[in-house]
Write an enzyme that holds these catalytic residues in place. Structure first.
Site, PDB file in Angstrom:
ATOM      1  N   PHE A   1       0.617  -1.297   0.054  1.00 42.05           N
ATOM      2  CA  PHE A   1      -0.154  -0.055   0.003  1.00 42.05           C
ATOM      3  C   PHE A   1       0.720   1.284  -0.218  1.00 42.05           C
ATOM      4  O   PHE A   1       0.190   2.373  -0.245  1.00 42.05           O
ATOM      5  CB  PHE A   1      -0.929   0.020   1.359  1.00 42.05           C
ATOM      6  CG  PHE A   1      -0.062   0.462   2.679  1.00 42.05           C
ATOM      7  CD1 PHE A   1       0.109   1.643   3.059  1.00 42.05           C
ATOM      8  CD2 PHE A   1       0.055  -0.576   3.293  1.00 42.05           C
ATOM      9  CE1 PHE A   1       0.757   1.938   4.176  1.00 42.05           C
ATOM     10  CE2 PHE A   1       0.957  -0.492   4.489  1.00 42.05           C
ATOM     11  CZ  PHE A   1       1.200   0.617   4.868  1.00 42.05           C
TER      12      PHE A   1
ATOM     13  N   LYS B   1      -1.250  -7.572  -8.796  1.00 43.16           N
ATOM     14  CA  LYS B   1      -2.201  -7.633  -7.500  1.00 43.16           C
ATOM     15  C   LYS B   1      -1.694  -6.296  -6.771  1.00 43.16           C
ATOM     16  O   LYS B   1      -0.762  -6.395  -5.815  1.00 43.16           O
ATOM     17  CB  LYS B   1      -2.270  -8.985  -6.763  1.00 43.16           C
ATOM     18  CG  LYS B   1      -3.629  -9.369  -6.052  1.00 43.16           C
ATOM     19  CD  LYS B   1      -4.067  -8.540  -5.121  1.00 43.16           C
ATOM     20  CE  LYS B   1      -3.463  -8.547  -3.745  1.00 43.16           C
ATOM     21  NZ  LYS B   1      -3.894  -7.567  -2.698  1.00 43.16           N
TER      22      LYS B   1
ATOM     23  N   GLU C   1      -5.186  -4.085  -1.663  1.00 45.91           N
ATOM     24  CA  GLU C   1      -6.578  -3.753  -1.543  1.00 45.91           C
ATOM     25  C   GLU C   1      -7.002  -2.334  -0.912  1.00 45.91           C
ATOM     26  O   GLU C   1      -7.998  -1.728  -0.851  1.00 45.91           O
ATOM     27  CB  GLU C   1      -7.570  -5.110  -0.862  1.00 45.91           C
ATOM     28  CG  GLU C   1      -7.049  -5.158   0.742  1.00 45.91           C
ATOM     29  CD  GLU C   1      -5.883  -6.082   0.834  1.00 45.91           C
ATOM     30  OE1 GLU C   1      -5.919  -6.209   2.031  1.00 45.91           O
ATOM     31  OE2 GLU C   1      -5.230  -6.088  -0.022  1.00 45.91           O
TER      32      GLU C   1
ATOM     33  N   SER D   1       5.705  -7.039   4.109  1.00 45.92           N
ATOM     34  CA  SER D   1       6.262  -7.129   5.543  1.00 45.92           C
ATOM     35  C   SER D   1       7.291  -8.720   5.496  1.00 45.92           C
ATOM     36  O   SER D   1       6.829  -9.373   4.383  1.00 45.92           O
ATOM     37  CB  SER D   1       5.228  -7.529   6.567  1.00 45.92           C
ATOM     38  OG  SER D   1       4.569  -8.637   6.339  1.00 45.92           O
TER      39      SER D   1
ATOM     40  N   CYS E   1      10.079   1.192   3.307  1.00 47.21           N
ATOM     41  CA  CYS E   1      11.187   0.439   3.932  1.00 47.21           C
ATOM     42  C   CYS E   1      12.516   0.847   3.782  1.00 47.21           C
ATOM     43  O   CYS E   1      13.712   0.382   4.373  1.00 47.21           O
ATOM     44  CB  CYS E   1      11.139  -0.933   2.963  1.00 47.21           C
ATOM     45  SG  CYS E   1      11.565  -0.466   1.187  1.00 47.21           S
TER      46      CYS E   1
ATOM     47  N   GLU F   1      10.375  -3.785  13.605  1.00 42.45           N
ATOM     48  CA  GLU F   1       9.785  -2.926  12.640  1.00 42.45           C
ATOM     49  C   GLU F   1       8.428  -2.140  13.057  1.00 42.45           C
ATOM     50  O   GLU F   1       7.733  -2.923  13.486  1.00 42.45           O
ATOM     51  CB  GLU F   1       9.808  -3.599  11.265  1.00 42.45           C
ATOM     52  CG  GLU F   1       9.300  -2.508  10.260  1.00 42.45           C
ATOM     53  CD  GLU F   1       9.242  -3.157   8.796  1.00 42.45           C
ATOM     54  OE1 GLU F   1       9.442  -2.566   7.720  1.00 42.45           O
ATOM     55  OE2 GLU F   1       8.542  -4.299   8.836  1.00 42.45           O
TER      56      GLU F   1
END
Length: 563
Positions: A194, A218, A221, A271, A329, A428
């Site tokens: 995202f 993909k 969402e 992740s 990241c 993280e």
């Protein structure tokens, strides 16, 4: 591939659906349809984001499940996105497989020409795309425009591939020639997160397509709107139907795509736990391990030495840990101070305290959703309960002027630790939180950085070249910075974490030269043409007195024709 038939009615329905979609692949009169991008009002229906199939937005085949898409600024729904089923995934992959033969047979120059048109249209629509990123992701407008610009940069690199990735040919001995060429993999899947709705897809899609692959994307969402618009632009650039497809949904849709037996390669960004799961899923493929590159999370360390320029370093550190609300990241997470430099920490807090909430340039937007907000709070609260000192408290942003009601607002937060093993330092967080720890010397600083399980980025702030070299030779990370807190490599250099860490699972890097390697097979051809001798030439009537014997050097290293 044979599909299990549950009943004749369902099988017949699927055949009709595939025939309909295939017919669209050969109908050049069909132009990409545009979802309604109307202004939202209390009386207007929410836009429905559907899968992108054969250059058009296509309704799902056997589901009416849609997921809400909300804006981080207020949690108000702004759209809904379909939750694709395995049947939807199979349709898109099947069309891509069909399109592959024709697309891969085109020259790389003709494929790059499509990217050139794509780039032109993206430039034309860049403001529209940036506005979508702000709305669904929560970035400020300058960050969103920078994201579009970075996406454009990777498309530009794809346009250069005819000049970059030619094969080689060499005569390696008197009668033997070696050559190599690159062949596309087939249908590849790209699963993206995202935090960068456009940039991360552009890391892979343009290069994969130009190398001759067909791509099924993909998106997250949480942010499906930007790439839905980009897909329309890509189709309008002259890309043949079926070459690019997009399916939406959550983890079930992603798993169906990754596991599909006709998908030959997978890239993933997200992740670390999910990256590892994706990699392991690819290794268990029914047709044998498929090529996979899964990039995971990070815990990036900055080291500030005593000679680091206070003002410039403070500004760069704040941009690194608080830019994009810390949701990247490559963001700074830990600042290790070597030597006495109290003024630097004070200046960092001062600069960070001057950041305002909002979507204008220089402001900081909200984090993506309530789950992220609660996770960040957990780490900040936990650190405080364990004795750490909160120097700048971003928790006060909730209800602050400029923070819209219902938004997931948490401001830049700076925490000073005396325990280098505190979970907030080690794990993280993915938010605008900077953990500060004072080290006795550079050896302690490098030991702390080396001890973390991630391996994305690290940076040293100093004006001393020897000190910079010392750290860059000892950091345990793949992307290093000197006085640059976000050391993202630019094309043709590749982006990717360090092997053997939780930042990367699988093969290669995801951009630049690494992407060329990932999205192609290097095929080597070694050939020898028999020249013939005088006797055989005479027998064939082509010799006679004028026939000459070829005088070839003896190649002692050759196995060709030798036992």
């Amino acid at each position: 591939r044979k599909q299990p038939v549950i009943n004749n009615t369902k099988s017949s329905t699927k055949r009709r659906h595939i025939q309909y979609l295939t017919s669209r692949m050969t109908d050049t009169s069909i132009k990409p349809s545009s979802p309604k991008r109307q202004k939202m009002t209390t009386n207007s229906p929410l836009p429905k984001i559907t899968n992108f199939v054969s250059n058009t937005h296509a309704p799902p085949r056997d589901t009416d499940t849609y997921l809400p898409v909300t804006t981080p600024f207020s949690s108000i729904p702004i759209a809904s996105v379909v939750a694709a089923t395995p049947s939807d995934v199979d349709d898109v992959v099947s069309l891509a497989k069909t399109a592959f033969s024709s697309w891969s047979s085109k020259t790389i120059k003709s494929r790059a020409a499509v990217m050139l048109k794509f780039h032109s249209l993206l430039v034309e629509k860049s403001d529209e795309l940036a506005a979508l990123i702000v709305r669904e992701n929560g970035k400020n407008i300058a960050e969103a425009r920078a994201e579009v610009a970075k996406g454009l940069e990777t498309v530009e690199y794809a346009c250069s591939l005819p000049q970059v990735c030619q094969g080689k040919i060499l005569q390696v001995s008197s009668a033997v020639r070696c050559e190599d060429r690159r062949e596309p993999l087939g249908v590849v899947a790209c699963v993206v997160p995202f935090n960068f709705p456009m940039m991360v897809p552009m890391w892979t899609v343009p290069i994969a397509l130009t190398m001759g692959n067909c791509v099924v994307l993909k998106p997250s969402e949480k942010v499906p709107m930007t790439m839905s618009r980009v897909a329309e632009i890509l189709a309008a650039s002259g890309l043949p139907p079926g070459v690019f497809g997009m399916i939406h949904g959550g983890k079930d849709a992603a798993a169906a795509l990754i596991e599909h037996p006709d998908v030959t390669g997978v890239t993933f960004v997200g992740s670390s736990p999910v990256a590892r799961a994706v990699y392991e899923l690819c290794q268990r493929s029914v047709r044998g391990a498929k090529r996979c590159l899964a990039l995971g999370g990070a815990k990036n360390h900055l080291v500030a030495l005593g000679d680091a320029p206070v003002s410039d370093t403070a500004k760069d550190v704040v941009v690194s840990f608080a830019g994009c609300a810390g949701q990247r990241c490559m963001a700074a997470s830990v600042l290790l101070i070597v030597g006495e430099n109290e003024s630097l920490v004070e200046e960092i807090c001062k600069v960070a305290a001057g950041v305002s909430p909002g979507e204008a340039k220089g402001c900081m937007g909200p984090v993506i959703d309530g789950a992220s907000y609660e996770k960040i709070l957990k780490y900040v609260n936990g650190a405080e309960e364990r004795g750490a000192k909160v120097l700048l408290d971003g928790r006060t942003w909730k209800g602050k002027e400029g923070c819209t009601p219902g938004g997931h607002w948490i401001g830049p937060t700076v925490i000073l630790f005396t325990d280098k093993n505190d979970p907030t330092i080690k794990e993280e967080i993915f938010g605008p939180v900077l953990s500060v720890y004072k080290c006795k010397n550079r050896e302690e600083a490098i030991a702390i950085e080396n001890d973390n399980p991630f391996g994305n980025a690290a940076c040293v702030y100093t004006n001393h070249g020897g000190q910079a070299e010392w750290f860059c030779k000892r950091f345990r990370a793949a992307m290093l910075g000197v006085n640059i807190g976000i050391p993202v490599p630019r094309e043709p250099f590749s982006f990717g974490g360090l092997y053997g860490t939780q930042s990367k699972y699988g093969r290669g890097d995801i951009t630049g030269e690494g992407a060329i390697e990932f999205f192609s097979d290097r095929v080597k051809v070694t050939s020898k043409w028999f020249m013939g001798d005088t006797a055989s030439a005479n027998e064939n009537g082509s010799g006679g007195d004028n026939a000459q014997t070829v005088n070839m050097d003896i190649d002692k290293a050759s196995f060709v024709g030798n036992m």
